[in-house]
Design an enzyme around this catalytic site. Structure first.
Site, PDB file in Angstrom:
ATOM      1  N   CYS A  50     -13.284  14.734  71.703  1.00  0.00           N
ATOM      2  CA  CYS A  50     -14.572  14.704  71.020  1.00  0.00           C
ATOM      3  C   CYS A  50     -14.596  13.724  69.848  1.00  0.00           C
ATOM      4  O   CYS A  50     -14.905  14.107  68.724  1.00  0.00           O
ATOM      5  CB  CYS A  50     -14.912  16.111  70.559  1.00  0.00           C
ATOM      6  SG  CYS A  50     -14.994  17.248  71.938  1.00  0.00           S
ATOM      7  N   GLY A  92      12.973  -0.649  64.599  1.00  0.00           N
ATOM      8  CA  GLY A  92      11.718  -1.392  64.438  1.00  0.00           C
ATOM      9  C   GLY A  92      11.619  -2.627  65.308  1.00  0.00           C
ATOM     10  O   GLY A  92      10.732  -3.462  65.097  1.00  0.00           O
ATOM     11  N   ARG A  96      -1.789   6.527  69.515  1.00  0.00           N
ATOM     12  CA  ARG A  96      -1.440   5.256  68.886  1.00  0.00           C
ATOM     13  C   ARG A  96      -2.621   4.292  68.784  1.00  0.00           C
ATOM     14  O   ARG A  96      -2.647   3.427  67.915  1.00  0.00           O
ATOM     15  CB  ARG A  96      -0.278   4.582  69.636  1.00  0.00           C
ATOM     16  CG  ARG A  96       1.019   5.364  69.546  1.00  0.00           C
ATOM     17  CD  ARG A  96       2.200   4.604  70.116  1.00  0.00           C
ATOM     18  NE  ARG A  96       2.518   3.429  69.346  1.00  0.00           N
ATOM     19  CZ  ARG A  96       2.228   2.179  69.685  1.00  0.00           C
ATOM     20  NH1 ARG A  96       1.601   1.945  70.832  1.00  0.00           N
ATOM     21  NH2 ARG A  96       2.543   1.178  68.910  1.00  0.00           N
ATOM     22  N   GLU A 153      19.062   1.143  64.584  1.00  0.00           N
ATOM     23  CA  GLU A 153      18.445   2.368  65.132  1.00  0.00           C
ATOM     24  C   GLU A 153      17.190   2.056  65.948  1.00  0.00           C
ATOM     25  O   GLU A 153      16.089   2.452  65.561  1.00  0.00           O
ATOM     26  CB  GLU A 153      18.041   3.293  63.984  1.00  0.00           C
ATOM     27  CG  GLU A 153      19.184   3.809  63.163  1.00  0.00           C
ATOM     28  CD  GLU A 153      18.706   4.614  61.952  1.00  0.00           C
ATOM     29  OE1 GLU A 153      19.428   5.526  61.559  1.00  0.00           O
ATOM     30  OE2 GLU A 153      17.620   4.322  61.400  1.00  0.00           O
ATOM     31  N   GLY A 169      14.282   2.435  68.617  1.00  0.00           N
ATOM     32  CA  GLY A 169      13.654   3.539  69.354  1.00  0.00           C
ATOM     33  C   GLY A 169      12.847   2.970  70.501  1.00  0.00           C
ATOM     34  O   GLY A 169      13.276   2.980  71.660  1.00  0.00           O
TER      35      GLY A 169
HETATM   36  C1  PLP Z   1      14.565   5.482  59.970  1.00  0.00           C
HETATM   37  C2  PLP Z   1      14.034   4.973  61.262  1.00  0.00           C
HETATM   38  N1  PLP Z   1      14.886   4.454  62.146  1.00  0.00           N
HETATM   39  C3  PLP Z   1      14.464   3.994  63.353  1.00  0.00           C
HETATM   40  C4  PLP Z   1      13.127   4.052  63.703  1.00  0.00           C
HETATM   41  C5  PLP Z   1      12.723   3.537  65.063  1.00  0.00           C
HETATM   42  O1  PLP Z   1      11.710   2.611  65.035  1.00  0.00           O
HETATM   43  P1  PLP Z   1      11.321   1.838  66.388  1.00  0.00           P
HETATM   44  O2  PLP Z   1      11.017   2.865  67.402  1.00  0.00           O
HETATM   45  O3  PLP Z   1      10.142   1.020  66.033  1.00  0.00           O
HETATM   46  O4  PLP Z   1      12.527   1.028  66.766  1.00  0.00           O
HETATM   47  C6  PLP Z   1      12.197   4.572  62.794  1.00  0.00           C
HETATM   48  C7  PLP Z   1      10.769   4.637  63.142  1.00  0.00           C
HETATM   49  O5  PLP Z   1       9.927   5.116  62.462  1.00  0.00           O
HETATM   50  C8  PLP Z   1      12.669   5.056  61.542  1.00  0.00           C
HETATM   51  O6  PLP Z   1      11.824   5.577  60.654  1.00  0.00           O
END
Ligand code: PLP
Length: 446
Positions: free
Chosen positions: A374, A261, A343, A303, A305
């Site tokens: 559309c 996040g 998004r 984690e 992303g």
């Molecule tokens: C369990 C979990 N980990 C990691 C992420 C990665 O989030 P971000 O891409 O915002 O770092 C998410 C995103 O939904 C998630 O649900």
């Protein structure tokens, strides 16, 4: 002599780097005003692969990973594959020393095909099927994060050897972001609340099963989090929950996964989560919380992303038409839209857009980049400044589209999904080909 030579002040952009807070680290404009990423002019990519196309800068991706590993020493970094996953991307992450978080058998298969060791894979999802759990167990994924009591029963039914698991809980932390990406509060679909005995009942059930090995707790408080202190608060609450489990069941959990996040900017001036600050907050919170509970320090896992894959991506679109509504906005319609970038309609996301094929001339105009689908809400960017001489056929590049674009693409209006093209050292390589109408018809049984 061209008009541009006579009037150099008319909007000519000096060749050079683009804002690395938003654009890939290798992005720059060349003498002809063409945007280049990974040493490749984006016009060449549009010529070869057509538009829309997702372009991914491998150097940017790898550099973001290295930045994580330098800043968060002693913390295990697991890349959230949901943000962007192809076999090559999985391989880059693994080569850089990351584990991968997957949420489905599909993501698991791609990570495995990319050569990721199963022991480095963390399996997520709030509605895992028995088949998905069986597959995860069969290939030997390192961690399964359980989201509900029924999953414990399913997993107990398919596990044949010791399976490390975590329980996902909600620490009731509100990031005050968009509701769709606020996942740390109790009243949403993920995890088990720490209020009452839900999480404890789940822990008890896992512990009662001889081959399910409860190694830790997991939480993910949401996305686009800019304040590191929220992770500090999460650590305090999670360590308290781990101490509760020790008190009730005599078990010491050794792993704390605080999810991802981490925020990145999408437009100039947008805020980013400061990784050095996050490292300090994690250290302090772990020290304080473990001291307060007399709890041994667990391994900490994050984690991220989008903070790894987001800025590596640029999407290319061709301008199809330009229309100014009387008394209203100027709409620049492009050949993609909500099928390759949902998004904007999902979260009101904002983007930075640039002309990619030439020097702009003269004044700027404020426009809305509209998609081809559309729906009136099918927009890519609102109120962006682009050259007044923009015309059909021009090439636009939209920044920060590496995360949750390819992975969230759809076939709305039976539009074929774009290819993913990686660039590095002056070369372009197609990672995922463009979908074809034959692909669409192949699934239709008539
Ligand atoms: C369990 C979990 N980990 C990691 C992420 C990665 O989030 P971000 O891409 O915002 O770092 C998410 C995103 O939904 C998630 O649900």
């Amino acid at each position: 002599m061209t008009l541009l030579d006579m009037l150099p002040s008319m909007g000519r952009v000096a060749p050079g780097r683009l804002d690395p807070a938003i654009w890939p680290v290798t992005a720059h404009s060349d003498e002809e005003g063409r945007l280049c990423v990974g040493g490749v002019p984006l016009t060449d990519i549009a010529d070869e692969f057509h538009t829309p196309t997702y372009v991914i800068d491998e150097t940017d991706f790898r550099q973001r990973v290295r930045r994580y590993r330098r800043a968060l020493r002693g913390v295990e970094v697991v890349y959230a594959g949901k943000s962007l996953l192809t076999t090559a991307v999985a391989r880059w992450a693994a080569e850089e020393g990351l584990g991968i978080d997957v949420c489905s058998s599909g993501e698991l298969a791609v990570a495995m095909a990319g050569g990721v060791r199963p022991s480095r894979i963390v399996m997520h999802g709030n509605a895992k099927s028995p088949e998905e759990l069986r597959e995860a167990v069969r290939v030997g994924v390192g961690r399964i994060v359980l989201d509900s009591c029924i999953e414990i029963a399913y997993l107990a039914g398919v596990a044949r050897q010791r399976q490390p698991v975590l329980i996902r809980v909600t620490p009731d932390i509100d990031i005050h972001g968009h509701r769709a990406i606020t996942t740390g509060i109790s009243d949403q679909k993920f995890g088990l609340t720490l209020h009452g005995d839900r999480a404890d009942v789940a822990a008890q059930r896992v512990l009662a099963h001889p081959i399910l090995d409860l190694v830790g707790l997991h939480c993910h408080i949401g996305s686009q989090v800019t304040d590191p202190a929220l992770y500090g608060e999460a650590i305090h609450r999670m360590i308290a929950a781990m101490a509760d489990i020790r008190a009730r069941h005599g078990v010491i959990l050794t792993e704390l996964n605080i999810g991802g996040g981490h925020a990145i900017p999408y437009i100039p001036g947008g805020r980013e989560l400061d990784l050095d600050e996050l490292a300090r907050v994690i250290e302090d919170a772990l020290d304080e919380a473990c001291a307060a509970e007399h709890f041994p320090r667990p391994t900490l896992v994050v984690e991220p992303g989008r903070a790894i894959s987001g800025r590596a991506g640029v999407t290319l679109y061709r301008v199809c038409s330009i229309k100014t509504q009387p008394g209203g906005r100027t709409f620049v319609a492009v050949d993609g839209g909500m099928s390759d970038n949902p998004r904007v309609s999902l979260y009101g996301a904002q983007y930075t857009v640039a002309l990619a094929n030439r020097h702009p001339m003269g004044l700027k105009q404020r426009v809305t980049i509209a998609g081809r689908h559309c729906e009136a809400g099918d927009e890519i960017a609102r109120d962006v400044e682009l050259p007044a001489d923009l015309h059909p056929g021009d090439l636009l590049a939209v920044a920060t589209t590496g995360a949750y674009h390819h992975s969230m693409a759809s076939n709305y209006n039976m539009v074929c999904r774009p290819p993913v093209v990686a660039v590095k050292g002056g070369r372009a390589r197609e990672l995922v080909r463009r979908e074809t109408i034959a692909d669409l018809l192949a699934r239709d049984r008539g």
